[in-house]
Scaffold this motif. Structure first.
Motif, PDB file in Angstrom:
ATOM      1  N   SER A  21       0.679  -1.202  -0.052  1.00  9.01           N
ATOM      2  CA  SER A  21      -0.006   0.062  -0.179  1.00  9.01           C
ATOM      3  C   SER A  21       0.675   1.188  -0.081  1.00  9.01           C
ATOM      4  O   SER A  21       2.017   1.281   0.337  1.00  9.01           O
ATOM      5  N   ALA A  23       0.194   5.472   0.706  1.00 12.63           N
ATOM      6  CA  ALA A  23      -0.606   6.544   1.122  1.00 12.63           C
ATOM      7  C   ALA A  23      -0.069   7.832   0.936  1.00 12.63           C
ATOM      8  O   ALA A  23       1.072   8.026   1.423  1.00 12.63           O
ATOM      9  N   CYS A  24      -0.784   8.726   0.573  1.00 14.64           N
ATOM     10  CA  CYS A  24      -0.460  10.192   0.264  1.00 14.64           C
ATOM     11  C   CYS A  24      -0.821  10.615   1.807  1.00 14.64           C
ATOM     12  O   CYS A  24      -1.614  10.789   2.488  1.00 14.64           O
ATOM     13  N   ASN A  32      -6.605  12.543  -6.277  1.00 13.79           N
ATOM     14  CA  ASN A  32      -7.435  12.286  -7.288  1.00 13.79           C
ATOM     15  C   ASN A  32      -6.701  12.917  -8.587  1.00 13.79           C
ATOM     16  O   ASN A  32      -7.481  12.981  -9.787  1.00 13.79           O
ATOM     17  N   ARG A  74      -6.565   1.579  -6.940  1.00 18.87           N
ATOM     18  CA  ARG A  74      -6.533   2.640  -5.998  1.00 18.87           C
ATOM     19  C   ARG A  74      -7.841   2.825  -5.289  1.00 18.87           C
ATOM     20  O   ARG A  74      -8.878   2.562  -5.799  1.00 18.87           O
ATOM     21  N   ASP A  75      -7.838   3.768  -4.227  1.00 17.26           N
ATOM     22  CA  ASP A  75      -9.094   4.257  -3.581  1.00 17.26           C
ATOM     23  C   ASP A  75      -8.816   5.834  -3.368  1.00 17.26           C
ATOM     24  O   ASP A  75      -8.025   6.115  -2.533  1.00 17.26           O
ATOM     25  N   ASN A  76      -9.342   6.670  -3.968  1.00 20.09           N
ATOM     26  CA  ASN A  76      -8.992   8.008  -4.220  1.00 20.09           C
ATOM     27  C   ASN A  76      -9.553   8.784  -2.657  1.00 20.09           C
ATOM     28  O   ASN A  76      -9.320   9.733  -2.222  1.00 20.09           O
ATOM     29  N   ALA A  77     -10.796   8.044  -2.367  1.00 17.86           N
ATOM     30  CA  ALA A  77     -11.391   8.511  -1.029  1.00 17.86           C
ATOM     31  C   ALA A  77     -10.336   8.327   0.187  1.00 17.86           C
ATOM     32  O   ALA A  77     -10.353   8.938   0.942  1.00 17.86           O
ATOM     33  N   LYS A  78      -9.749   7.136   0.152  1.00 20.60           N
ATOM     34  CA  LYS A  78      -8.539   7.204   1.054  1.00 20.60           C
ATOM     35  C   LYS A  78      -7.341   7.505   0.762  1.00 20.60           C
ATOM     36  O   LYS A  78      -6.288   7.253   1.582  1.00 20.60           O
ATOM     37  N   ASN A  79      -7.102   8.014  -0.304  1.00 18.80           N
ATOM     38  CA  ASN A  79      -5.603   8.625  -0.770  1.00 18.80           C
ATOM     39  C   ASN A  79      -4.566   7.467  -0.947  1.00 18.80           C
ATOM     40  O   ASN A  79      -3.631   7.514  -0.544  1.00 18.80           O
ATOM     41  N   THR A  80      -5.259   6.144  -1.319  1.00 22.33           N
ATOM     42  CA  THR A  80      -4.184   5.226  -1.230  1.00 22.33           C
ATOM     43  C   THR A  80      -4.191   4.354  -2.836  1.00 22.33           C
ATOM     44  O   THR A  80      -5.332   4.518  -3.308  1.00 22.33           O
ATOM     45  N   SER A  82      -2.563   0.476  -4.307  1.00 21.54           N
ATOM     46  CA  SER A  82      -2.138  -0.652  -3.638  1.00 21.54           C
ATOM     47  C   SER A  82      -1.775  -1.644  -4.846  1.00 21.54           C
ATOM     48  O   SER A  82      -2.061  -1.127  -6.101  1.00 21.54           O
TER      49      SER A  82
END
Length: 129
Positions: A21, A23-24, A32, A74-80, A82
């Motif tokens: 993972s 993370a930003c 995003n 990616r999960d833009n809501a979680k800024n991650t 994988s």
């Protein structure tokens, strides 16, 4: 300045799986607006491209050696972002880095390291035979 933090590396036997993972960690990160990529560097070798994903996550691209085994998401809501790595091989052993590239163009991904803006500190992946 964008701070990227990788996690999830470790020691695994050949044939096993790991999920990396990234993370930003920057306050107010506009995740995003970034295309993201994963690269790796094995001892004595140059850093090489592994996988990339567009801003929206709809477009992905892989180096041939990991196609069918690795999946970037990616999960833009979680800024991650994988990297799911299956069927690992000893030759996958390396330090894995994530990187971001600000882009105006939503469908675009990037596979050249020089095009990326910021890099994480890396996470070690070791695959034993």
């Amino acid at each position: 300045q964008v701070q990227l933090v990788e996690s999830g590396g470790g020691l695994v036997q050949a044939g096993g799986s790991l999920r990396l993972s990234c993370a930003c960690a920057t306050s107010g990160c506009t995740f995003n607006t970034y295309a993201m990529g994963w690269f790796r560097q094995a001892p004595g070798k140059e850093r090489e491209f592994v996988a990339a994903i567009s801003r929206s996550g709809l477009n992905t691209y892989y180096t041939n050696s990991v196609k069918g085994r690795f999946t970037i998401s990616r999960d833009n809501a979680k800024n991650t972002v994988s990297l799911l790595m299956n069927s690992l091989k000893p030759e996958d052993t390396a330090v894995y880095y994530c990187a971001n590239k600000y882009t105006f163009y939503s469908p675009t991904y990037y596979y050249k390291s020089g095009e990326y803006d910021y890099w994480g500190q890396g996470t070690q992946v070791t695959v034993s035979s």
